[in-house]
Design a protein around this motif. Structure first.
Motif, PDB file in Angstrom:
ATOM      1  N   ALA A 150      47.335  30.474  50.368  1.00 34.99           N
ATOM      2  CA  ALA A 150      46.883  31.677  51.068  1.00 34.99           C
ATOM      3  C   ALA A 150      46.908  31.494  52.579  1.00 34.99           C
ATOM      4  N   LEU A 151      46.422  30.357  53.047  1.00 32.48           N
ATOM      5  CA  LEU A 151      46.312  30.112  54.484  1.00 32.48           C
ATOM      6  C   LEU A 151      47.672  30.016  55.163  1.00 32.48           C
ATOM      7  N   LEU A 152      48.635  29.389  54.490  1.00 33.48           N
ATOM      8  CA  LEU A 152      49.914  29.068  55.120  1.00 33.48           C
ATOM      9  C   LEU A 152      51.089  29.891  54.598  1.00 33.48           C
ATOM     10  N   ASN A 153      50.847  30.697  53.560  1.00 38.55           N
ATOM     11  CA  ASN A 153      51.927  31.515  52.994  1.00 38.55           C
ATOM     12  C   ASN A 153      53.131  30.668  52.589  1.00 38.55           C
ATOM     13  N   VAL A 154      52.882  29.553  51.932  1.00 37.26           N
ATOM     14  CA  VAL A 154      53.968  28.679  51.495  1.00 37.26           C
ATOM     15  C   VAL A 154      53.990  28.612  49.974  1.00 37.26           C
ATOM     16  N   ASP A 155      55.151  28.291  49.447  1.00 37.22           N
ATOM     17  CA  ASP A 155      55.340  28.206  48.009  1.00 37.22           C
ATOM     18  C   ASP A 155      54.730  26.921  47.459  1.00 37.22           C
ATOM     19  N   LEU A 156      54.238  26.965  46.236  1.00 36.63           N
ATOM     20  CA  LEU A 156      53.706  25.762  45.599  1.00 36.63           C
ATOM     21  C   LEU A 156      54.727  24.640  45.559  1.00 36.63           C
ATOM     22  N   GLU A 306      42.600  31.454  40.766  1.00 34.61           N
ATOM     23  CA  GLU A 306      41.737  31.143  41.908  1.00 34.61           C
ATOM     24  C   GLU A 306      41.875  32.203  42.995  1.00 34.61           C
ATOM     25  N   LEU A 307      43.090  32.629  43.278  1.00 37.43           N
ATOM     26  CA  LEU A 307      43.304  33.667  44.288  1.00 37.43           C
ATOM     27  C   LEU A 307      42.663  34.988  43.862  1.00 37.43           C
ATOM     28  N   GLU A 308      42.763  35.289  42.570  1.00 37.77           N
ATOM     29  CA  GLU A 308      42.118  36.506  42.056  1.00 37.77           C
ATOM     30  C   GLU A 308      40.607  36.426  42.189  1.00 37.77           C
ATOM     31  N   ARG A 309      40.058  35.252  41.897  1.00 37.66           N
ATOM     32  CA  ARG A 309      38.613  35.047  42.014  1.00 37.66           C
ATOM     33  C   ARG A 309      38.152  35.252  43.454  1.00 37.66           C
TER      34      ARG A 309
END
Length: 315
Positions: A150-156, A306-309
């Protein structure tokens, strides 16, 4: 015989370095300008005061907290994110360190593998590392991965193995760069970002700070120290104190993969136990080597949950 200055030559005065003015005075434009040559920070997550738009609620007492973004150095950019980890995150990762203590095969909580050092060093390096590092499975650290995403907008797939590090009393990691030597860039390319999160507090007189040799503190901090006549070691160097849940973010290389030699840093000798979680972001897709069969894809579902939470919508 190699010396510290021959391995890590002091920067000359003409090398550009711009300290932050006041890390408590947040300005989105300043952060955007600082990030223009790096992979960037998702400023859409923050309001005009540097507070995150989302809030994280505690499952224990119903309290909530928001991230607080601070610019600690302008160029090269160094940032802090307060409240990046919740108390639950901190306790989870501290428990993982305890469960994997003394085992190279991984404990039940996370399947971590203990290795000597995650930082690539040349044969001439004088760096000393006396801490302990565990390389963890992606699926065991989804809160770190989700928040980094979320913070860096990077792919896993750009993320190196997530790691947990513990410094005991008297341990340190002396001056080093986080960049990867050119002969080892085939897996993922260069490291573009270092994200580490402190898992406990250390008082000012207990060491353990992250020190940048060639960078200076924010201007307002330098003035305060001079006014009170402080003569502590590292007073003229940017030093980030361990604070539980706070993330430190800096950039070993520019967005094009060129290493930034201004980011030389160390973990100073800790006089009490210090624990961190850390993650490196690469230019391209990175394939983990440890633990065995460690895949970013295994964490994808947990990261989405986690992002949804958290109520964070990241494309």
């Amino acid at each position: 015989i190699p010396t510290e200055d021959s391995i890590f030559p002091p920067l000359t005065s003409d090398v550009l370095r711009i300290p932050a003015t006041d890390h408590n005075d947040f300005n989105k434009e300043n952060v955007a300008e600082a990030m223009q040559h790096h992979i960037g920070v998702n400023l859409d997550l923050f309001d005009e005061n540097g507070q995150s738009i989302h809030e994280e609620k505690s499952s224990d007492n119903g309290s909530s907290s928001r991230w607080k973004l601070k610019l600690l150095h302008q160029d090269p950019p160094v940032l802090a994110v307060e409240n990046f980890f919740s108390e639950a995150d901190v306790e989870q990762y501290k428990a993982m360190i305890e469960s994997n203590e003394g085992s190279n095969n991984g404990g039940e909580n996370g399947g971590a593998v203990q290795l000597s050092s995650p930082t690539f060093s040349s044969s001439l390096s004088l760096s000393r590392r006396t801490s302990t590092t565990w390389f963890c499975k992606y699926e065991s650290m989804t809160s770190l991965l989700a928040k980094a995403h979320a913070l860096l907008n990077v792919d896993l797939n750009q993320m190196e193995e997530p790691q947990l590090v513990r410094y005991r009393t008297g341990e340190e990691f002396s001056w080093h760069y986080d960049e990867i030597p050119s002969v080892q860039l085939s897996n993922g390319g260069q490291r573009l970002a270092t994200l580490l999160v402190y898992l406990n507090d250390l008082e000012d007189d207990r060491g353990g700070g992250t020190v940048f040799r060639d960078l200076t503190p924010p201007v307002n901090e330098s003035r305060k120290r001079k006014k009170r006549g402080s003569s502590k070691e590292n007073d003229d160097q940017l030093t980030v104190r361990p604070k539980s849940g706070t993330a430190l973010l800096f950039f070993p290389a520019f967005a094009d993969g060129k290493p930034d030699m201004r980011t030389l840093h160390k973990g100073e000798v800790a006089l009490d136990t210090k624990m961190i979680a850390q993650l490196w972001i690469h230019e391209h897709e990175y394939k983990a080597s440890v633990p065995e069969n460690n895949l970013q894809a295994d964490a994808a579902s947990g990261v989405r949950d986690e992002l949804e939470r958290l109520g964070i919508d990241v494309v």
